[in-house]
Design an enzyme around this catalytic site. Sequence first.
Site, short mmCIF file in Angstrom:
data_model
loop_
_atom_site.label_atom_id
_atom_site.label_comp_id
_atom_site.label_asym_id
_atom_site.label_seq_id
_atom_site.Cartn_x
_atom_site.Cartn_y
_atom_site.Cartn_z
N ARG A 178 16.42 -0.43 9.37
CA ARG A 178 17.88 -0.52 9.53
C ARG A 178 18.23 -0.99 10.94
NH1 ARG A 178 16.98 -0.64 4.82
NH2 ARG A 178 17.16 1.16 3.42
N HIS A 224 14.44 0.41 -7.77
CA HIS A 224 15.76 0.00 -7.33
C HIS A 224 16.50 -0.73 -8.45
CE1 HIS A 224 13.70 0.50 -3.45
NE2 HIS A 224 14.90 0.69 -2.93
N LYS A 274 7.07 9.63 1.19
CA LYS A 274 7.62 8.96 0.01
C LYS A 274 6.57 7.99 -0.56
CE LYS A 274 9.95 5.41 2.81
NZ LYS A 274 11.25 4.91 3.30
N HIS A 275 6.59 7.72 -1.89
CA HIS A 275 7.55 8.13 -2.89
C HIS A 275 6.78 8.94 -3.92
CE1 HIS A 275 8.78 4.26 -1.16
NE2 HIS A 275 10.01 4.69 -1.28
N ASP A 305 16.13 4.61 7.11
CA ASP A 305 14.80 4.12 6.74
C ASP A 305 14.35 3.16 7.84
OD1 ASP A 305 14.00 4.78 3.74
OD2 ASP A 305 16.16 4.42 3.75
N ARG A 319 4.05 -2.12 2.60
CA ARG A 319 4.58 -0.83 3.01
C ARG A 319 3.55 0.30 2.98
NH1 ARG A 319 9.77 0.19 -0.49
NH2 ARG A 319 10.05 1.90 1.01
N ASP A 325 14.90 10.40 -3.82
CA ASP A 325 15.18 9.04 -3.41
C ASP A 325 16.64 8.77 -3.76
OD1 ASP A 325 14.78 6.47 -2.46
OD2 ASP A 325 13.08 6.04 -3.75
#
Length: 363
Positions: free
Chosen positions: A105, A213, A200-201, A97, A170, A286
């Site tokens: 990352r 999450h 996404k998403h 990601d 985002r 996901d």
Amino acid sequence: MTVLLARLCAALTLALLPVSAHAATLEQMAGQMIVVGFQGDDADDASVVALRDELAAGRLGGVMFLKTNIKSLDAVRAMNHAFRAASPDLLPFITLDQEGGAVERLTKDVGFTEIPNAISIAANNTPEQAKAIYAKMAASIADLGFSVNFGPVADVNLNPNNQVIARFGRAFSADPDVVASYDEAFIKAHHAAGLLTALKHFPGHGSSTADSHEGFVDITQTWTDSELDPYRTMIADDVVDMVMVGHLYHAGYADKGTQTPASLSRQWITGVLREMLGFDGVVISDDLEMGAIREHYDLHDTVTLAVRAGTDVLLFSNTAKYHAGLGQEILDILLAEAKADPEFAARIEQSYARIVALKAAIR
């Protein structure tokens, strides 16, 4: 190169591959549906070597990088070289990601050039300027050996108090057309670098009032059909590689008496995404270890429900409770279900065909 042309080229490439790469056993077909996270940050780590062996044997379709796997850019490059070398005829999905902003990352701490989040990019750049920014990022990601970046975010920024999208900037915009234009800039920049992307998403996290999450997310009262508009536009424009389906529950798209999230819902994946919107490419879940799934479904039901709903690639971060044999456990579930149900075996074959066609476009 358009996605359509890329897929035509992919089909030709597939025809020229060694027989073992496309006349696979059911085990190898099912293996391509599995992407897992891992522990380790060096090519010589035991966990990395084990993943390489699973890729070489065809029992695994790809790997997922998290920040914990990244100690240096050189180490990342070495691991990815090993992953690619393990399956050169059917390259793995080597994923991360890297949206920009808070979701990344690869960071400046290891020498990677960071970029702003989506809302800042859209506020300060035209789509063409954004494409140039994303092109530099994508080239750097590709140079490290990755093959998939999990982006762009196609969510529409409808809820300013959203905990997981608006909070971190985002989404590009509250206007679906603007979202689509910047998403396409992101995608085309990555295609130019030889990378695949994942919208996404689906079907839309931008109006939600909770974070999948952490647990169950009900979008029944907040979701609107306009959240599908970016998908409509980009599917029609033939630029979509993969669609990532979120763990979002809507009462109007669930089996009677159940609270099935979109990631496990045939109504959403087969009914809306495939039949209504006309998407015939790869569908990826996901992370199936998020609280919205883990707290309500065991591993067997998660895997089988996702595949029956129309999912092609099962994504597991392997972080809830790390298990070195997770990939094999998922594979065993897929094979046992296929042995018991010819219809399930046919679903595996359908997913394999989509995956192989897409993977042939990886550079």
